[in-house]
Design a protein around this motif. Structure first.
Motif, PDB file in Angstrom:
ATOM      1  N   PRO A 115      76.013  45.018  85.129  1.00 27.90           N
ATOM      2  CA  PRO A 115      75.428  45.149  83.790  1.00 27.90           C
ATOM      3  C   PRO A 115      73.909  45.328  83.875  1.00 27.90           C
ATOM      4  CG  PRO A 115      76.995  43.331  83.846  1.00 27.90           C
ATOM      5  CD  PRO A 115      76.833  43.794  85.268  1.00 27.90           C
ATOM      6  N   THR A 116      73.418  46.362  83.194  1.00 32.49           N
ATOM      7  CA  THR A 116      71.995  46.703  83.255  1.00 32.49           C
ATOM      8  C   THR A 116      71.476  46.892  81.842  1.00 32.49           C
ATOM      9  OG1 THR A 116      72.341  47.835  85.372  1.00 32.49           O
ATOM     10  CG2 THR A 116      70.314  48.337  84.199  1.00 32.49           C
ATOM     11  N   ARG A 117      70.288  46.361  81.579  1.00 27.92           N
ATOM     12  CA  ARG A 117      69.702  46.512  80.245  1.00 27.92           C
ATOM     13  C   ARG A 117      68.200  46.730  80.342  1.00 27.92           C
ATOM     14  NH1 ARG A 117      67.412  41.467  78.431  1.00 27.92           N
ATOM     15  NH2 ARG A 117      68.040  39.715  79.760  1.00 27.92           N
ATOM     16  N   LEU A 118      67.685  47.453  79.358  1.00 28.53           N
ATOM     17  CA  LEU A 118      66.242  47.666  79.247  1.00 28.53           C
ATOM     18  C   LEU A 118      65.638  46.404  78.656  1.00 28.53           C
ATOM     19  CD1 LEU A 118      64.082  49.888  79.655  1.00 28.53           C
ATOM     20  CD2 LEU A 118      64.439  50.528  77.264  1.00 28.53           C
ATOM     21  N   CYS A 119      64.602  45.892  79.287  1.00 30.41           N
ATOM     22  CA  CYS A 119      64.032  44.600  78.908  1.00 30.41           C
ATOM     23  C   CYS A 119      62.844  44.782  77.964  1.00 30.41           C
ATOM     24  CB  CYS A 119      63.588  43.848  80.162  1.00 30.41           C
ATOM     25  SG  CYS A 119      63.066  42.161  79.848  1.00 30.41           S
ATOM     26  N   ASP A 120      62.845  44.024  76.879  1.00 30.49           N
ATOM     27  CA  ASP A 120      61.732  43.998  75.934  1.00 30.49           C
ATOM     28  C   ASP A 120      61.126  42.602  75.936  1.00 30.49           C
ATOM     29  OD1 ASP A 120      59.925  44.120  73.871  1.00 30.49           O
ATOM     30  OD2 ASP A 120      61.433  44.105  72.286  1.00 30.49           O
ATOM     31  N   PRO A 121      60.050  42.375  76.696  1.00 30.50           N
ATOM     32  CA  PRO A 121      59.484  41.025  76.780  1.00 30.50           C
ATOM     33  C   PRO A 121      58.936  40.519  75.458  1.00 30.50           C
ATOM     34  CG  PRO A 121      57.998  42.615  77.769  1.00 30.50           C
ATOM     35  CD  PRO A 121      59.263  43.350  77.458  1.00 30.50           C
TER      36      PRO A 121
ATOM     37  N   GLY B 129      57.352  48.036  75.125  1.00 31.55           N
ATOM     38  CA  GLY B 129      57.518  46.780  75.841  1.00 31.55           C
ATOM     39  C   GLY B 129      57.788  46.920  77.323  1.00 31.55           C
ATOM     40  N   PRO B 130      58.738  47.774  77.744  1.00 31.33           N
ATOM     41  CA  PRO B 130      59.002  47.895  79.180  1.00 31.33           C
ATOM     42  C   PRO B 130      57.777  48.302  79.986  1.00 31.33           C
ATOM     43  CG  PRO B 130      60.804  48.845  77.929  1.00 31.33           C
ATOM     44  CD  PRO B 130      59.716  48.532  76.938  1.00 31.33           C
ATOM     45  N   SER B 131      56.940  49.186  79.434  1.00 36.50           N
ATOM     46  CA  SER B 131      55.774  49.643  80.195  1.00 36.50           C
ATOM     47  C   SER B 131      54.603  48.661  80.115  1.00 36.50           C
ATOM     48  CB  SER B 131      55.318  51.023  79.707  1.00 36.50           C
ATOM     49  OG  SER B 131      54.872  50.974  78.373  1.00 36.50           O
ATOM     50  N   LEU B 132      54.606  47.758  79.128  1.00 32.43           N
ATOM     51  CA  LEU B 132      53.530  46.782  78.963  1.00 32.43           C
ATOM     52  C   LEU B 132      53.851  45.441  79.611  1.00 32.43           C
ATOM     53  CD1 LEU B 132      52.617  47.457  75.219  1.00 32.43           C
ATOM     54  CD2 LEU B 132      51.178  47.993  77.195  1.00 32.43           C
ATOM     55  N   THR B 133      55.000  45.336  80.273  1.00 30.99           N
ATOM     56  CA  THR B 133      55.446  44.046  80.797  1.00 30.99           C
ATOM     57  C   THR B 133      54.443  43.431  81.759  1.00 30.99           C
ATOM     58  OG1 THR B 133      57.751  44.740  80.572  1.00 30.99           O
ATOM     59  CG2 THR B 133      57.321  42.851  81.977  1.00 30.99           C
ATOM     60  N   ALA B 134      53.967  44.196  82.727  1.00 33.16           N
ATOM     61  CA  ALA B 134      53.020  43.651  83.712  1.00 33.16           C
ATOM     62  C   ALA B 134      51.726  43.221  83.044  1.00 33.16           C
ATOM     63  CB  ALA B 134      52.747  44.682  84.805  1.00 33.16           C
ATOM     64  N   ALA B 135      51.202  44.028  82.128  1.00 30.09           N
ATOM     65  CA  ALA B 135      49.960  43.679  81.439  1.00 30.09           C
ATOM     66  C   ALA B 135      50.126  42.392  80.637  1.00 30.09           C
ATOM     67  CB  ALA B 135      49.517  44.827  80.530  1.00 30.09           C
TER      68      ALA B 135
END
Length: 375
Positions: free
Chosen positions: A326-332, A352-358
């Motif tokens: 099971p795989t999902r796109l994560c929205d922190p 959200g996925p691209s801003l996770t590290a920031a």
């Protein structure tokens, strides 16, 4: 804290993620129940300014950061930065039991056994995890090492942009902070999970055991690789290839449904995508084999996707079908511990996925001690 900020005002810290494709910034502040996202922004990285993770054109990057912060209304004077990629080593090692001061003096000798690059040119950090269960004369240490150029180029750019670099973190740790620390109940079990960060220049696979970091591995297949496949097959310019990548729909390869264009584009990158999935599978199998050597059998319960290129349409569904996990796109930003303004909620959810590290970098100073012994 710098002398100027101490004398003339409060230090305002942002998480600043400088990637080869995009620069991202997030500012947070603590609340009674968690954190509030004050502001967030992103800006394209000047073309060719970052090579193999090292910033080679510092002034253009600094100018882009200043423009981004000004446009977003962020008046920060300090930043937490990150490093990532194949030149970053994160490894748990075993050393004779000693105090932190003694280990600080001998860490270069110990690190030389595990780091392939010139140890004299490496920036090192460590955290003592505790005594070994099976040998009280030994202790476990989390070792981090990377190229000094990688660290110093980021610190120098922050200074050029008018920001004090108060810390340089490992991107994998920042991602864990954004995902795990803001939703601890979701990771309270002992299940194995993988967080896959698909960036522009590389993909990072992070294995978790419950809430705990277990392994990270960098794979040189990424968003740039997908764009190169489109560029070479369609004989188009790199900028157009990036735009066409937005029309890829990996779900069309599973269902057979979709426009002829999206199916064609998806088939072009499918070979590269499947190679990435094979490498992800190898990373998972490697860790499971280590557990098997200790007599433990464990399956992966899910994969969480983050990073700009993780937002390729229906990639999570494609990975679930191909890997059987099971795989999902994560929205922190969906965490109940994070407050966002109503007007920014939709944009943060999309990005959200691209801003996770920031986000994880912005949270660093509020979420307890991290790797901090720098040499």
């Amino acid at each position: 804290m710098s002398i100027l900020s101490s004398l003339f005002g409060k230090e305002v810290v942002i998480g600043l993620d400088i990637g080869s494709s995009m620069i991202k910034a997030v500012q947070v502040e603590p609340t009674r129940g968690g954190f509030r996202v004050v502001r967030a922004a992103e800006q394209k990285t000047p073309q060719g300014a970052v090579r193999d993770g090292v910033i080679i054109s510092r002034e253009p990057i600094a100018m882009a950061i200043r423009q981004m912060l000004q446009a977003a209304g962020i008046s920060a004077n300090a930043a937490v930065l990150s490093v990532s990629g194949p030149s970053v080593t994160v490894r748990q090692i075993r050393v004779p039991k000693m105090n932190a001061a003694t280990l600080t003096k001998s860490i270069r000798y110990e690190a030389g056994k595990y780091i392939s690059t010139n140890i004299e040119d490496a920036a090192l950090s460590f955290e003592i995890m505790g005594p070994c269960d099976d040998d009280p004369t030994q202790m476990d240490v989390m070792l981090v090492g990377t190229s000094r150029d990688l660290v110093e180029s980021r610190v120098a750019v922050a200074q050029l942009a008018g920001l004090e670099a108060i810390a340089v973190d490992i991107e994998s740790f920042a991602i864990l902070r954004a995902i795990v620390d803001t939703a601890p109940d979701d990771f309270a079990d002992e299940n194995l999970r993988a967080i896959v960060d698909i960036g522009a220049a590389h993909t990072e696979v992070i294995i978790l055991s419950g809430p705990d970091f277990a392994l990270t591995r960098s794979i040189p297949i990424s968003g740039d690789t997908f764009a190169d496949a489109l560029k070479n097959q369609l004989r188009i310019e790199p900028s157009e290839a990036e735009l066409r990548k937005q029309d890829v729909d990996m779900g069309a390869l599973i269902t057979g449904e979709g426009s002829p264009e999206s199916i064609e584009l998806s088939r072009i990158i499918q070979t590269t995508m499947d190679e990435l999935l094979r490498e992800i599978r190898r990373s998972i199998n490697y860790f499971q084999s280590q557990l098997a050597d200790e007599g433990v059998t464990a399956n992966l319960s899910e994969i969480l996707l983050v990073g700009g290129s993780a937002q390729i349409r229906n990639l999570a569904a494609y990975m679930s079908a191909r890997l059987g996990i099971p795989t999902r796109l994560c929205d922190p930003f969906a965490s109940s511990q994070l407050e966002t303004s109503p007007e920014a909620e939709e944009w943060l959810q999309e990005q959200g996925p691209s801003l996770t590290a920031a986000l994880g970098l912005a949270l660093k100073e509020f979420t307890g001690p991290q790797l901090g012994s720098k040499n």
